[in-house]
Every structure is written in structure tokens, then in C-alpha cells.
Enzyme design. Structure first.
Site, PDB file in Angstrom:
ATOM      1  N   LYS A 190       0.831  -1.209   0.000  1.00 41.47           N
ATOM      2  CA  LYS A 190       0.000   0.000   0.000  1.00 41.47           C
ATOM      3  C   LYS A 190       0.864   1.256   0.000  1.00 41.47           C
ATOM      4  CE  LYS A 190       0.766   0.936   4.513  1.00 41.47           C
ATOM      5  NZ  LYS A 190       1.237   2.191   5.125  1.00 41.47           N
ATOM      6  N   THR A 247      -3.393   5.651   4.063  1.00 39.25           N
ATOM      7  CA  THR A 247      -2.067   6.068   3.630  1.00 39.25           C
ATOM      8  C   THR A 247      -2.122   6.921   2.369  1.00 39.25           C
ATOM      9  OG1 THR A 247      -1.309   3.936   4.486  1.00 39.25           O
ATOM     10  CG2 THR A 247       0.293   5.229   3.305  1.00 39.25           C
TER      11      THR A 247
END
Length: 341
Positions: A190, A247
Site C-alpha cells: 500500500k 495512507t
């Protein structure tokens, strides 16, 4: 549960925040750092530059020697950058006993070996029980007691549930997951997509572009995960979509912040200097690019970010390349889907 002794290896923002959380539960916490200057600053002021305005409790003992930090610990928590894990564990190995549980909270893939952190630690400590802690969890919020949910994954359910009890609080909810590979890959990869999301923001693109990047990004992650034997349901959970969302969108994300700086025209060297902390997405992009080659799969977002990092193409050209790919179905990738219209 009863109080245990925990050695936290790494006094960056995440290690410090988790140390504060654990000390607040009544556990005995040793916080290790390699930097003598940082040790002295925290000792004198109980402040840390990584978490402005947050005091490190007096109950947390500070160390720069591994032997002292690891002595009699029931659990060892590693929070150093992923590329430093092997070295720290190797140096600490003479002082680590087989019964001590290793919990890793770093998110990355070792660049030279392409091993996940659990595999790195297993090479160094083959007899120690291991748990990965991952999920959408910014240190800046955890240390303030804001509601956060994470996942602990292990090959041993008993060990995972023990660590769940160690960490869980009314503001820090902990789930268990048996898919260690999937949880580790989701947490590492990610950061690649978040770096790309930052580049998109830095170029001035809008929500449409970021939504597309995130959605196609999780498909890329799952595509690699399927080749590496993961449970695809993991990527629909906290350590997949959950961590990806936070994120790619948060002001706390150093990977997104680095991408923004690069998208605005800064060089990679200037970007890293301005961020001032390790940007895991950069090394993970290189590792993921090589894994895609090894498994013979397409990871176009990762490939374009890799080219940008290596100064092979401009960031805007990378977007053009992605938007100009051959037409295809949306459902074609992760598993062989028989599309019958």
C-alpha cells in the site's frame, strides 16, 4: 491480562507511540534507539521530535544498548525501518531467548532478498514465535488515544491471540488473521500506491484520479498476493483497503507526502531530505517491481512509479502511460474470471 515486559526496538514515531500505548496498559516498556543524541534529548525533556507535543512517560525506560533493552523481555516489538530489521535482530540475537515473542510492526520487503519481514526474522531467529502487526494506524493518532483498529497475524492462533490481548485497549482494537503473507503484503505494498497517490496530488490532479489509482492499486496488490498464496479476502480488510485508504489520503502519511513533493518537481534526493524520515514506499516499489517480474504478472502502476523513481520518465508521462494502456475488462485480473455476457 497481567503486566509483561516489552522491548520496543526503534524510537521513531511508530515505536514511540506503541510504547506509550503499552505503558499505558501497565506493561513494563524498554524503548531502544541507536542514536545517543536522541536518547539524551528524550531523557532530558521526555519529548521526541517525531511526535511533537507528546510526552514520553517516565515509566518507559530508555536504552541505546540492545543487551539492556532485551534483558528478560517477554515480547520484542520491532518498529525500525524494514531494511534495518535484519541488522538489528542479528545484533540482538545473542541476547534473545527462544521463548521471546517477536512482533514486527515495520511495513516493507527486504530489497536484496525480496523476503517479507517474517521470513527475514525466521532466518535470524528460527525458533521464536512471530506475529505481524499491521493496519491503518498513524502514530500521531494512536499516541493521542484516538480510535484505531489493527490486525495481528501469525501462523499460530494461540500466539496471535496472546498478542491481541497484550495490545488491545478501548481505543486500540486488535483483530487476528491467520493470513500472515497477505497481511504483510498489504501493509508493504500500500505504500507504493500511496506514493503514487501523492505524485497525483503533487501534479494537481483531483479526486477522480486518486480514486482510480487506489482502486486499481488494490487490484495490483491482490494480483501479486494471489501468486504468493494469500487469502484474497485479506485485501478487502484492514490491512488491505483499510491501510490503503488512510495512507493515500492522510496528512500524516510520509509516503503520500514524498509523492507530493516529487510530483511538484522536486528531485528524489530533495524529496527525501524534506521528508526527513524513511519513505518505505520507495524501496518497496523496487522490491514489488522485481517480484512482478519474478512471478510474470502485470503491475502497471508499480512499474510506472518504478520508472519515475529511477528517473526513466517524467511523472506526467507515467500518468499518460497508465491512461493509454490497451482496453480491457475491469474483472480480468486477480483470478481467472469467466466473463459471460
Amino acid at each position: 491480562m497481567n503486566s509483561i515486559k516489552i522491548a520496543v526496538l526503534g524510537a521513531g514515531s511508530w515505536g514511540t507511540a506503541l510504547g506509550i500505548l503499552l505503558e499505558g496498559k501497565g506493561h513494563k516498556v524498554n524503548l531502544w534507539m541507536r542514536d545517543e543524541k536522541q536518547h539524551q534529548e528524550i531523557t532530558d525533556t521526555r519529548n521526541t521530535k517525531y511526535l511533537p507535543g507528546i510526552k514520553v512517560p517516565e515509566g518507559i525506560k530508555l536504552f541505546t544498548d540492545l543487551e539492556g533493552a532485551l534483558a528478560d523481555a517477554d515480547l520484542i516489538l520491532t518498529t525500525v525501518p524494514s531494511q534495518a530489521v535484519r541488522g538489528v535482530i542479528h545484533n540482538g540475537r545473542p541476547y534473545i531467548k527462544d521463548h521471546q515473542i517477536i512482533v514486527n510492526a515495520a511495513k516493507g520487503i527486504e530489497i536484496n532478498s525480496l523476503l517479507r519481514i517474517s521470513e527475514v526474522i525466521k532466518e535470524e531467529l528460527p525458533r521464536n514465535p512471530f506475529v505481524c502487526l499491521s493496519g491503518p494506524s498513524h502514530a500521531e493518532e494512536v499516541c493521542k488515544g484516538m480510535p484505531t483498529t489493527v490486525v495481528v497475524a501469525s501462523e499460530s492462533r494461540e500466539t496471535a491471540e496472546f498478542v491481541q490481548d497484550v495490545f488491545i485497549t478501548p481505543s486500540f482494537r486488535v483483530y487476528t488473521n491467520p493470513d500472515l503473507t497477505g497481511v504483510e503484503l498489504g501493509g508493504a505494498l500500500k505504500n507504493v500506491i500511496a506514493f503514487g497517490a501523492g505524485i497525483s496530488d503533487g501534479l494537481g490532479y483531483g479526486d477522480n484520479a486518486k480514486a482510480a489509482l487506489m482502486t486499481r492499486g488494490i487490484r495490483e496488490i491482490a494480483r501479486l498476493g494471489s501468486k504468493m498464496g494469500t487469502n484474497l479476502a485479506t485485501f478487502a480488510g484492514l490491512t488491505g483497503i483499510g491501510d490503503l485508504i488512510v495512507t493515500c489520503t492522510s496528512v500524516h502519511s510520509r509516503n503520500r507526502r514524498a509523492g507530493i513533493l516529487l510530483g511538484e518537481g522536486n528531485s528524489l534526493e530533495e524529496t527525501l531530505s524534506k521528508v526527513g524520515m524513511v519513505v518505505e514506499g520507495i524501496t518497496t516499489t523496487k522490491a514489488a517491481y522485481q517480484l512482478a517480474k519474478n512471478y510474470n504478472i502485470e503491475m502497471p502502476i508499480t512499474e510506472e512509479i518504478y520508472k519515475v523513481i529511477n528517473n526513466e520518465i517524467d511523472a506526467r508521462d507515467a500518468v499518460t502511460n497508465l491512461m493509454s494502456r490497451d482496453k480491457t475488462h475491469e474483472m480480468e485480473e486477480v483470478v481467472n474470471t469467466d466473463i459471460n455476457w
